[in-house]
Design a protein around this motif. Structure first.
Motif, PDB file in Angstrom:
ATOM      1  N   TRP A 113     -27.600 -44.920  65.598  1.00 31.40           N
ATOM      2  CA  TRP A 113     -26.820 -44.590  66.786  1.00 31.40           C
ATOM      3  C   TRP A 113     -27.570 -43.607  67.693  1.00 31.40           C
ATOM      4  N   PRO A 114     -27.558 -43.743  69.014  1.00 26.96           N
ATOM      5  CA  PRO A 114     -26.813 -44.786  69.710  1.00 26.96           C
ATOM      6  C   PRO A 114     -27.548 -46.127  69.751  1.00 26.96           C
ATOM      7  N   ASN A 115     -28.859 -46.133  69.894  1.00 26.34           N
ATOM      8  CA  ASN A 115     -29.492 -47.457  69.931  1.00 26.34           C
ATOM      9  C   ASN A 115     -30.984 -47.445  69.619  1.00 26.34           C
ATOM     10  N   ASP A 116     -31.361 -46.801  68.542  1.00 24.70           N
ATOM     11  CA  ASP A 116     -32.754 -46.874  68.086  1.00 24.70           C
ATOM     12  C   ASP A 116     -32.885 -48.064  67.140  1.00 24.70           C
ATOM     13  N   ILE A 117     -33.997 -48.773  67.272  1.00 22.98           N
ATOM     14  CA  ILE A 117     -34.253 -49.906  66.371  1.00 22.98           C
ATOM     15  C   ILE A 117     -35.085 -49.361  65.212  1.00 22.98           C
ATOM     16  N   MET A 118     -34.580 -49.503  64.005  1.00 22.31           N
ATOM     17  CA  MET A 118     -35.194 -48.848  62.847  1.00 22.31           C
ATOM     18  C   MET A 118     -35.575 -49.861  61.771  1.00 22.31           C
ATOM     19  N   TYR A 119     -36.607 -49.516  61.033  1.00 19.52           N
ATOM     20  CA  TYR A 119     -36.893 -50.235  59.793  1.00 19.52           C
ATOM     21  C   TYR A 119     -37.198 -49.168  58.751  1.00 19.52           C
ATOM     22  N   LYS A 120     -36.358 -49.102  57.735  1.00 13.65           N
ATOM     23  CA  LYS A 120     -36.503 -48.083  56.684  1.00 13.65           C
ATOM     24  C   LYS A 120     -36.786 -46.685  57.251  1.00 13.65           C
ATOM     25  N   ASN A 121     -35.929 -46.245  58.123  1.00 17.96           N
ATOM     26  CA  ASN A 121     -36.012 -44.906  58.701  1.00 17.96           C
ATOM     27  C   ASN A 121     -37.228 -44.625  59.582  1.00 17.96           C
ATOM     28  N   LYS A 122     -37.959 -45.683  59.947  1.00 14.34           N
ATOM     29  CA  LYS A 122     -39.011 -45.507  60.950  1.00 14.34           C
ATOM     30  C   LYS A 122     -38.603 -46.267  62.205  1.00 14.34           C
ATOM     31  N   LYS A 123     -38.995 -45.729  63.346  1.00 11.26           N
ATOM     32  CA  LYS A 123     -38.537 -46.325  64.600  1.00 11.26           C
ATOM     33  C   LYS A 123     -39.464 -47.466  65.039  1.00 11.26           C
ATOM     34  N   LEU A 124     -38.845 -48.602  65.332  1.00  9.83           N
ATOM     35  CA  LEU A 124     -39.599 -49.787  65.740  1.00  9.83           C
ATOM     36  C   LEU A 124     -39.398 -50.072  67.228  1.00  9.83           C
ATOM     37  N   PHE A 149     -50.602 -45.739  65.561  1.00  7.39           N
ATOM     38  CA  PHE A 149     -49.799 -44.950  66.488  1.00  7.39           C
ATOM     39  C   PHE A 149     -50.447 -43.595  66.710  1.00  7.39           C
ATOM     40  N   GLU A 150     -50.161 -43.007  67.868  1.00  7.77           N
ATOM     41  CA  GLU A 150     -50.651 -41.646  68.150  1.00  7.77           C
ATOM     42  C   GLU A 150     -50.221 -40.701  67.051  1.00  7.77           C
ATOM     43  N   GLU A 151     -51.029 -39.686  66.826  1.00  2.95           N
ATOM     44  CA  GLU A 151     -50.759 -38.760  65.716  1.00  2.95           C
ATOM     45  C   GLU A 151     -49.329 -38.206  65.747  1.00  2.95           C
ATOM     46  N   SER A 152     -48.840 -37.904  66.961  1.00  2.00           N
ATOM     47  CA  SER A 152     -47.523 -37.261  67.079  1.00  2.00           C
ATOM     48  C   SER A 152     -46.381 -38.144  66.553  1.00  2.00           C
ATOM     49  N   ILE A 153     -46.587 -39.470  66.535  1.00  2.00           N
ATOM     50  CA  ILE A 153     -45.489 -40.352  66.090  1.00  2.00           C
ATOM     51  C   ILE A 153     -45.856 -41.174  64.847  1.00  2.00           C
ATOM     52  N   GLN A 154     -47.068 -40.935  64.326  1.00  2.00           N
ATOM     53  CA  GLN A 154     -47.582 -41.727  63.196  1.00  2.00           C
ATOM     54  C   GLN A 154     -46.606 -41.858  62.015  1.00  2.00           C
ATOM     55  N   ASN A 155     -45.952 -40.762  61.652  1.00  2.00           N
ATOM     56  CA  ASN A 155     -45.075 -40.804  60.473  1.00  2.00           C
ATOM     57  C   ASN A 155     -43.669 -41.294  60.787  1.00  2.00           C
ATOM     58  N   LYS A 156     -43.387 -41.493  62.074  1.00  2.00           N
ATOM     59  CA  LYS A 156     -42.014 -41.838  62.460  1.00  2.00           C
ATOM     60  C   LYS A 156     -41.900 -43.239  63.032  1.00  2.00           C
ATOM     61  N   ALA A 157     -43.056 -43.874  63.336  1.00  2.00           N
ATOM     62  CA  ALA A 157     -43.008 -45.158  64.043  1.00  2.00           C
ATOM     63  C   ALA A 157     -43.541 -46.297  63.182  1.00  2.00           C
ATOM     64  N   CYS A 158     -43.070 -47.505  63.461  1.00  2.00           N
ATOM     65  CA  CYS A 158     -43.613 -48.686  62.787  1.00  2.00           C
ATOM     66  C   CYS A 158     -43.574 -49.851  63.778  1.00  2.00           C
ATOM     67  N   SER A 159     -44.204 -50.954  63.403  1.00  2.00           N
ATOM     68  CA  SER A 159     -44.192 -52.152  64.254  1.00  2.00           C
ATOM     69  C   SER A 159     -43.890 -53.359  63.368  1.00  2.00           C
ATOM     70  N   ILE A 160     -43.591 -54.483  63.989  1.00  2.00           N
ATOM     71  CA  ILE A 160     -43.356 -55.689  63.177  1.00  2.00           C
ATOM     72  C   ILE A 160     -44.630 -55.980  62.370  1.00  2.00           C
ATOM     73  N   TYR A 161     -45.794 -55.780  63.022  1.00  2.00           N
ATOM     74  CA  TYR A 161     -47.061 -56.035  62.317  1.00  2.00           C
ATOM     75  C   TYR A 161     -47.256 -55.089  61.133  1.00  2.00           C
ATOM     76  N   SER A 162     -46.928 -53.817  61.322  1.00  2.00           N
ATOM     77  CA  SER A 162     -47.171 -52.856  60.228  1.00  2.00           C
ATOM     78  C   SER A 162     -46.278 -53.173  59.023  1.00  2.00           C
ATOM     79  N   ILE A 163     -45.187 -53.899  59.237  1.00  2.00           N
ATOM     80  CA  ILE A 163     -44.289 -54.249  58.129  1.00  2.00           C
ATOM     81  C   ILE A 163     -44.681 -55.601  57.506  1.00  2.00           C
ATOM     82  N   THR A 164     -44.992 -56.572  58.380  1.00  2.00           N
ATOM     83  CA  THR A 164     -45.186 -57.941  57.860  1.00  2.00           C
ATOM     84  C   THR A 164     -46.657 -58.324  57.681  1.00  2.00           C
ATOM     85  N   SER A 165     -47.571 -57.540  58.270  1.00  2.00           N
ATOM     86  CA  SER A 165     -49.014 -57.865  58.311  1.00  2.00           C
ATOM     87  C   SER A 165     -49.277 -59.209  58.988  1.00  2.00           C
TER      88      SER A 165
END
Ligand code: BTN
Length: 247
Positions: A113-124, A149-165
């Motif tokens: 909430w309100p509208n972040d797209i998440m995968y296992k607590n990382k923002k996609l 991802f940039e260092e500032s968001i490295q631990n908080k962000a993910c992508s479809i590629y980073s999940i599925t390869s």
């Protein structure tokens, strides 16, 4: 490069994104589409996609960083028709993205909430909705094929590629999102609330709720009939339309 014909061949909407503009680079698609609307170059339902944003805007005045040609970075514009759309627009934007990602990558993402797209607590992905002079500008950024991802968001962000390869084609993904969005527009609020709650990653759990410069440990109890958040603080339910949730 974004192939508009490939996008259109996957689009089955009647009104949304039938007209789409593609520009290689721009400051912010939210800003550019609004300028286009003011100049009568785009109408309600029209969309704008770019490969690269140089001044991407996030919520709460944050910057939105995305990698050129790897992410989906787009906006669309809708007439502010009624009070119901006001309540629906944020919820159905999030659900449509979840549906689109599921359809193209068979991946179950969730909403914070309100509208972040998440995968296992990382923002996609994220959504920025701006309301101006009778229109809604819906701006969406989704990390699709981003590798790092940039260092500032490295631990908080993910992508479809980073999940599925696997690489994902952006054109059908975008079309699937719009197909779902238009379909959700026809649903009533109780169906939308139910669907939103079913993909929320913190429903009925304790969260840190940031509101009015305070951080409160509280239970997220879902959405009310207007789509506002129900937060239980010391067993008393309160309704909020804004705030930040920390998991
Ligand atoms: C958020 O902070 O989570 C919202 C991010 C929204 C980013 C998108 S990218 C396309 C559109 N143009 C912008 O400048 N921002 C939105």
């Amino acid at each position: 490069m974004f192939f508009v014909p490939l996008f259109l061949s996957n689009l089955n909407t009647k009104k949304i994104a039938r007209k789409i503009e593609y520009i290689r680079t721009t400051g912010s698609t939210n800003k550019t589409i609004y300028d286009m609307w003011q100049n009568n170059e785009i109408h309600s339902g029209g969309a704008l996609i770019t490969d690269q944003q140089t001044e991407g805007k996030g919520r709460r005045g944050n910057q939105w960083i995305s990698s050129a040609s790897k992410s989906l970075t787009f906006s669309f514009i809708l007439n502010d028709e009624d009070e119901v759309l006001n309540n629906k627009i944020s919820l159905i934007s999030g659900i449509a993205i979840i549906d689109g990602i599921k359809k193209i990558a068979n991946l179950d993402c969730q909403l914070k909430w309100p509208n972040d797209i998440m995968y296992k607590n990382k923002k996609l992905g994220g959504i920025l909705i701006e309301k101006k002079e009778g229109v809604f500008i819906v701006g969406i950024g989704i990390n699709v094929n981003d590798l790092d991802f940039e260092e500032s968001i490295q631990n908080k962000a993910c992508s479809i590629y980073s999940i599925t390869s696997r690489n994902t084609q952006r054109e059908p993904l975008l079309a699937f999102i719009f197909n779902s969005f238009e379909n959700l527009l026809t649903k009533n609020m109780s169906e939308i609330v139910k669907k939103w709650e079913s993909v929320c990653n913190h429903i009925n759990t304790f969260v840190k709720f940031h509101h009015s410069n305070q951080i409160i440990e509280a239970e997220f109890a879902g959405l009310n009939k207007d789509g506002k958040a129900k937060i239980k603080i010391n067993n008393t339910e309160k309704i909020f339309h804004s705030g930040i949730i920390e998991l």
